[in-house]
Motif scaffolding. Structure first.
Motif, short mmCIF file in Angstrom:
data_model
loop_
_atom_site.label_atom_id
_atom_site.label_comp_id
_atom_site.label_asym_id
_atom_site.label_seq_id
_atom_site.Cartn_x
_atom_site.Cartn_y
_atom_site.Cartn_z
N ILE A 64 0.83 -1.20 0.00
CA ILE A 64 0.00 0.00 0.00
C ILE A 64 0.87 1.25 0.00
N TRP A 65 0.63 2.10 -0.99
CA TRP A 65 1.35 3.36 -1.11
C TRP A 65 0.42 4.49 -0.70
N ASP A 66 0.79 5.18 0.35
CA ASP A 66 0.05 6.34 0.85
C ASP A 66 0.67 7.59 0.23
N THR A 67 -0.10 8.28 -0.58
CA THR A 67 0.45 9.41 -1.34
C THR A 67 0.13 10.75 -0.68
N ALA A 68 1.02 11.70 -0.84
CA ALA A 68 0.82 13.05 -0.31
C ALA A 68 -0.32 13.74 -1.05
N GLY A 69 -1.10 14.54 -0.31
CA GLY A 69 -2.23 15.22 -0.93
C GLY A 69 -1.93 16.62 -1.42
N GLN A 70 -0.77 17.16 -1.06
CA GLN A 70 -0.44 18.52 -1.48
C GLN A 70 -0.19 18.59 -2.98
N GLU A 71 -0.64 19.66 -3.58
CA GLU A 71 -0.48 19.84 -5.02
C GLU A 71 0.98 19.83 -5.43
N ARG A 72 1.88 20.33 -4.59
CA ARG A 72 3.29 20.40 -4.95
C ARG A 72 3.94 19.03 -5.09
N PHE A 73 3.27 17.98 -4.56
CA PHE A 73 3.81 16.63 -4.69
C PHE A 73 3.11 15.80 -5.76
N ARG A 74 2.14 16.39 -6.47
CA ARG A 74 1.35 15.61 -7.41
C ARG A 74 2.20 14.98 -8.51
N ALA A 75 3.20 15.73 -9.00
CA ALA A 75 4.05 15.20 -10.06
C ALA A 75 4.80 13.95 -9.60
N VAL A 76 5.20 13.95 -8.32
CA VAL A 76 5.91 12.79 -7.77
C VAL A 76 4.95 11.64 -7.53
N THR A 77 3.82 11.91 -6.89
CA THR A 77 2.91 10.84 -6.50
C THR A 77 2.22 10.19 -7.70
N ARG A 78 2.05 10.93 -8.79
CA ARG A 78 1.41 10.35 -9.97
C ARG A 78 2.18 9.15 -10.50
N SER A 79 3.49 9.13 -10.29
CA SER A 79 4.29 8.01 -10.79
C SER A 79 3.95 6.72 -10.06
N TYR A 80 3.36 6.81 -8.88
CA TYR A 80 3.02 5.61 -8.11
C TYR A 80 1.66 5.03 -8.50
N TYR A 81 0.91 5.75 -9.32
CA TYR A 81 -0.37 5.22 -9.80
C TYR A 81 -0.15 4.03 -10.74
N ARG A 82 0.93 4.08 -11.48
CA ARG A 82 1.20 3.04 -12.47
C ARG A 82 1.27 1.67 -11.81
N GLY A 83 0.57 0.73 -12.38
CA GLY A 83 0.60 -0.62 -11.87
C GLY A 83 -0.16 -0.83 -10.58
N ALA A 84 -1.12 0.05 -10.27
CA ALA A 84 -1.93 -0.13 -9.06
C ALA A 84 -3.16 -0.97 -9.39
N ALA A 85 -3.38 -2.02 -8.60
CA ALA A 85 -4.56 -2.85 -8.79
C ALA A 85 -5.78 -2.25 -8.11
#
Length: 205
Positions: free
Chosen positions: A64-85
């Motif tokens: 389980i990947w818990d992603t940051a909700g701040q807009e400034r981290f969106r570019a980083v956290t979007r990379s973790y969407y890949r391959g999510a079931a």
């Protein structure tokens, strides 16, 4: 006797998404540690947790990947969407703005994950609300990260739907973006042997 290298049959990748401060990290901590984490600091980038649970008679490890909700981290956290079931979208019913932003989070989830990713809606609240049918999300639950109510159910219901996708062949385990791995000794191709299939269960929402 040498211990088995693993005691689970599948690995499912989850992401937890939503606005800052809605309780994503507390949700992860409650699920993995079964404890409420007071004064939880805001996540910087991503946090990670795992837990093994039984899904339709199979042991499944949830990563389980818990992603940051701040807009400034969106570019980083979007990379973790890949391959999510599975994707758990979280909002706080006491903060209307976190509800208003759900469509944006769902758009990211649908654009950045595979078409069979299970999107599950979770509101952190003490009150019940009707499922948000306009978002076309199949399941929604109200959970308490303080008392743990419905926390396990949220992860389990999503896992049951992922497992069902494996069983009906709509999820290709050989595809890197499926978000699911099975241990090498399991049958190849994504399906279990017919004699080992447990009864199918659908979402109970």
């Amino acid at each position: 006797m040498t211990a088995a290298p693993y005691n689970y049959s599948y690995i499912f990748k989850y992401i937890i998404i939503g606005d800052m401060g809605v309780g994503k990290s507390c949700l992860l901590h409650q699920f993995t540690e079964k404890k409420f984490m007071a004064d939880c600091p805001h996540t910087i980038g991503v946090e990670f947790g795992t837990r093994i649970m039984e899904v339709n008679g199979q042991k499944v490890k949830l990563q389980i990947w818990d992603t940051a909700g701040q807009e400034r981290f969106r570019a980083v956290t979007r990379s973790y969407y890949r391959g999510a079931a599975g994707a758990l979208m979280v909002y706080d019913i006491t903060r209307r703005s976190t509800y208003n932003h759900l469509s944006s989070w769902l758009t990211d989830a649908r654009n950045l994950t595979n078409p069979n990713t299970v999107n599950h809606l979770l509101n952190i609240s003490y009150k019940y609300i009707k499922p948000l049918t306009h978002l076309n999300v199949r399941c929604s639950l109200t959970a308490s990260v303080i008392y743990g109510e419905n926390v396990e159910e949220a992860f389990l219901e999503a896992a049951k739907r992922i497992y069902q996708n494996i069983q009906d062949g709509s999820l290709d385990l050989n595809a890197a973006e499926s978000g699911v791995q099975h241990k090498p000794s399991a049958p190849q191709g994504g399906r279990l042997n017919a004699d080992s299939q447990p009864p199918k269960e659908g979402c109970s929402c």
